[in-house]
Write a protein that holds these residues in place. Structure first.
Motif, PDB file in Angstrom:
ATOM      1  N   LEU A 195       0.742  -1.220  -0.118  1.00 54.25           N
ATOM      2  CA  LEU A 195      -0.071   0.074  -0.046  1.00 54.25           C
ATOM      3  C   LEU A 195       0.922   1.202  -0.018  1.00 54.25           C
ATOM      4  O   LEU A 195       1.625   1.564   0.944  1.00 54.25           O
ATOM      5  N   TYR A 196       0.723   2.066  -1.199  1.00 54.45           N
ATOM      6  CA  TYR A 196       1.458   3.257  -1.354  1.00 54.45           C
ATOM      7  C   TYR A 196       0.617   4.550  -1.066  1.00 54.45           C
ATOM      8  O   TYR A 196      -0.387   4.745  -1.420  1.00 54.45           O
ATOM      9  N   GLY A 197       1.125   5.245  -0.013  1.00 56.32           N
ATOM     10  CA  GLY A 197       0.262   6.294   0.152  1.00 56.32           C
ATOM     11  C   GLY A 197       1.102   7.520   0.756  1.00 56.32           C
ATOM     12  O   GLY A 197       2.025   7.472   0.985  1.00 56.32           O
ATOM     13  N   HIS A 198       0.199   8.540   1.437  1.00 52.80           N
ATOM     14  CA  HIS A 198       0.846   9.669   2.227  1.00 52.80           C
ATOM     15  C   HIS A 198       0.236  10.055   3.730  1.00 52.80           C
ATOM     16  O   HIS A 198       0.523  11.023   4.048  1.00 52.80           O
ATOM     17  N   GLU A 199      -0.774   9.090   3.828  1.00 57.90           N
ATOM     18  CA  GLU A 199      -1.539   9.442   5.076  1.00 57.90           C
ATOM     19  C   GLU A 199      -1.196   8.574   6.028  1.00 57.90           C
ATOM     20  O   GLU A 199      -1.112   7.333   5.837  1.00 57.90           O
ATOM     21  N   ARG A 200      -1.035   9.311   7.279  1.00 59.18           N
ATOM     22  CA  ARG A 200      -0.956   8.187   8.726  1.00 59.18           C
ATOM     23  C   ARG A 200      -1.863   7.258   8.681  1.00 59.18           C
ATOM     24  O   ARG A 200      -1.651   5.976   9.100  1.00 59.18           O
ATOM     25  N   TRP A 201      -3.185   7.521   8.333  1.00 65.49           N
ATOM     26  CA  TRP A 201      -4.294   6.541   8.584  1.00 65.49           C
ATOM     27  C   TRP A 201      -4.157   5.343   7.660  1.00 65.49           C
ATOM     28  O   TRP A 201      -4.695   4.522   7.778  1.00 65.49           O
ATOM     29  N   GLN A 202      -3.468   5.674   6.527  1.00 61.57           N
ATOM     30  CA  GLN A 202      -3.140   4.803   5.629  1.00 61.57           C
ATOM     31  C   GLN A 202      -2.358   3.631   6.138  1.00 61.57           C
ATOM     32  O   GLN A 202      -2.404   2.251   5.836  1.00 61.57           O
ATOM     33  N   ALA A 203      -1.318   4.016   6.696  1.00 62.82           N
ATOM     34  CA  ALA A 203      -0.321   3.156   7.249  1.00 62.82           C
ATOM     35  C   ALA A 203      -0.972   2.183   8.478  1.00 62.82           C
ATOM     36  O   ALA A 203      -0.736   1.025   8.608  1.00 62.82           O
ATOM     37  N   TYR A 204      -1.848   3.054   9.442  1.00 64.00           N
ATOM     38  CA  TYR A 204      -2.775   2.195  10.387  1.00 64.00           C
ATOM     39  C   TYR A 204      -3.686   1.271   9.613  1.00 64.00           C
ATOM     40  O   TYR A 204      -3.880  -0.167   9.909  1.00 64.00           O
ATOM     41  N   ALA A 205      -4.257   1.515   8.401  1.00 66.53           N
ATOM     42  CA  ALA A 205      -5.037   0.663   7.927  1.00 66.53           C
ATOM     43  C   ALA A 205      -4.500  -0.693   7.265  1.00 66.53           C
ATOM     44  O   ALA A 205      -5.026  -1.839   7.358  1.00 66.53           O
ATOM     45  N   ALA A 206      -3.146  -0.553   6.910  1.00 61.20           N
ATOM     46  CA  ALA A 206      -2.466  -1.751   6.351  1.00 61.20           C
ATOM     47  C   ALA A 206      -2.083  -2.723   7.491  1.00 61.20           C
ATOM     48  O   ALA A 206      -2.477  -3.795   7.484  1.00 61.20           O
ATOM     49  N   ARG A 207      -1.915  -2.094   8.648  1.00 59.74           N
ATOM     50  CA  ARG A 207      -1.505  -2.879   9.871  1.00 59.74           C
ATOM     51  C   ARG A 207      -2.830  -3.577  10.373  1.00 59.74           C
ATOM     52  O   ARG A 207      -2.921  -4.860  10.511  1.00 59.74           O
ATOM     53  N   PHE A 208      -3.883  -2.849  10.103  1.00 59.80           N
ATOM     54  CA  PHE A 208      -5.308  -3.476  10.712  1.00 59.80           C
ATOM     55  C   PHE A 208      -5.571  -4.568   9.797  1.00 59.80           C
ATOM     56  O   PHE A 208      -6.018  -5.776  10.191  1.00 59.80           O
ATOM     57  N   ALA A 209      -5.546  -4.238   8.185  1.00 59.74           N
ATOM     58  CA  ALA A 209      -5.783  -5.257   7.365  1.00 59.74           C
ATOM     59  C   ALA A 209      -4.892  -6.521   7.609  1.00 59.74           C
ATOM     60  O   ALA A 209      -5.557  -7.564   7.342  1.00 59.74           O
ATOM     61  N   ASN A 210      -3.714  -6.572   7.916  1.00 60.55           N
ATOM     62  CA  ASN A 210      -2.711  -7.615   8.197  1.00 60.55           C
ATOM     63  C   ASN A 210      -3.553  -8.804   9.178  1.00 60.55           C
ATOM     64  O   ASN A 210      -3.519 -10.063   8.981  1.00 60.55           O
ATOM     65  N   TRP A 211      -4.402  -8.294  10.071  1.00 56.73           N
ATOM     66  CA  TRP A 211      -5.335  -9.254  10.828  1.00 56.73           C
ATOM     67  C   TRP A 211      -6.016 -10.131   9.983  1.00 56.73           C
ATOM     68  O   TRP A 211      -6.646 -11.374  10.661  1.00 56.73           O
ATOM     69  N   PHE A 212      -6.648  -9.642   8.952  1.00 56.77           N
ATOM     70  CA  PHE A 212      -7.448 -10.522   8.146  1.00 56.77           C
ATOM     71  C   PHE A 212      -7.284 -10.976   6.885  1.00 56.77           C
ATOM     72  O   PHE A 212      -7.859 -11.891   6.243  1.00 56.77           O
ATOM     73  N   VAL A 213      -5.989 -10.775   6.673  1.00 54.28           N
ATOM     74  CA  VAL A 213      -5.504 -11.478   5.111  1.00 54.28           C
ATOM     75  C   VAL A 213      -4.275 -12.568   5.280  1.00 54.28           C
ATOM     76  O   VAL A 213      -3.441 -11.879   6.221  1.00 54.28           O
ATOM     77  N   SER A 214      -4.249 -13.454   5.095  1.00 52.34           N
ATOM     78  CA  SER A 214      -3.091 -14.373   5.110  1.00 52.34           C
ATOM     79  C   SER A 214      -1.770 -13.962   4.525  1.00 52.34           C
ATOM     80  O   SER A 214      -0.936 -14.399   5.334  1.00 52.34           O
ATOM     81  N   GLY A 215      -1.893 -13.179   3.608  1.00 50.76           N
ATOM     82  CA  GLY A 215      -0.431 -12.801   3.037  1.00 50.76           C
ATOM     83  C   GLY A 215      -0.146 -11.747   3.892  1.00 50.76           C
ATOM     84  O   GLY A 215      -0.620 -11.271   4.956  1.00 50.76           O
ATOM     85  N   GLU A 216       0.829 -10.969   3.545  1.00 52.22           N
ATOM     86  CA  GLU A 216       1.510  -9.846   4.297  1.00 52.22           C
ATOM     87  C   GLU A 216       1.104  -8.570   3.699  1.00 52.22           C
ATOM     88  O   GLU A 216       1.135  -8.378   2.481  1.00 52.22           O
ATOM     89  N   ILE A 217       0.709  -7.437   4.410  1.00 50.61           N
ATOM     90  CA  ILE A 217       0.541  -6.183   3.982  1.00 50.61           C
ATOM     91  C   ILE A 217       1.416  -5.224   4.511  1.00 50.61           C
ATOM     92  O   ILE A 217       1.914  -5.379   5.906  1.00 50.61           O
TER      93      ILE A 217
END
Length: 122
Positions: free
Chosen positions: A87-109
């Motif tokens: 996930l490429y972006g410029h916002e802090r909330w996007q970094a948090y969203a990537a960490r949160f999504a790791n809980w629900f996806v078997s691959g690495e985000i």
């Protein structure tokens, strides 16, 4: 009128899939009504982690509540098919969203602030 939407690219190299998503503006439920069938059709029958995804969220402003739910459902439906999601972006909330999504996806985000780093990692 404000610009919003998403662009999708899907490539297949032998048994690997590469998906590129460019997210623009504020995404709504209507955007996911378009993208969900494309994802579902492209990944039909893929039952192992062979999909790498590059998400360019640098022009993403956010999601409507319904679109967030749609995104969550789409991620869950294909959670076992992803190997890596950058996930490429410029916002802090996007970094948090990537960490949160790791809980629900078997691959690495992972979140990246530079697109070149994201593509290299993939």
């Amino acid at each position: 009128m404000k610009r919003h939407g998403l662009h999708i690219g899907i490539e297949r190299h032998d048994t690997r899939f590469y998906i590129t998503l460019v997210l623009v503006g504020t995404l709504g439920h209507q955007d996911y009504e378009v993208i969900t069938p494309l994802f579902d059709d492209a990944l039909k029958g893929v039952d192992e982690r062979i999909v790498d995804v590059f998400i360019d969220a640098s022009a993403l402003e956010g999601f409507t509540t319904h679109a967030l739910w749609d995104d969550f459902k789409l991620g869950l439906a294909h959670r076992h098919q992803f190997r890596r999601i950058a996930l490429y972006g410029h916002e802090r909330w996007q970094a948090y969203a990537a960490r949160f999504a790791n809980w629900f996806v078997s691959g690495e985000i992972r979140y990246f602030s530079r697109p070149g780093d994201a593509l290299t990692w993939l």
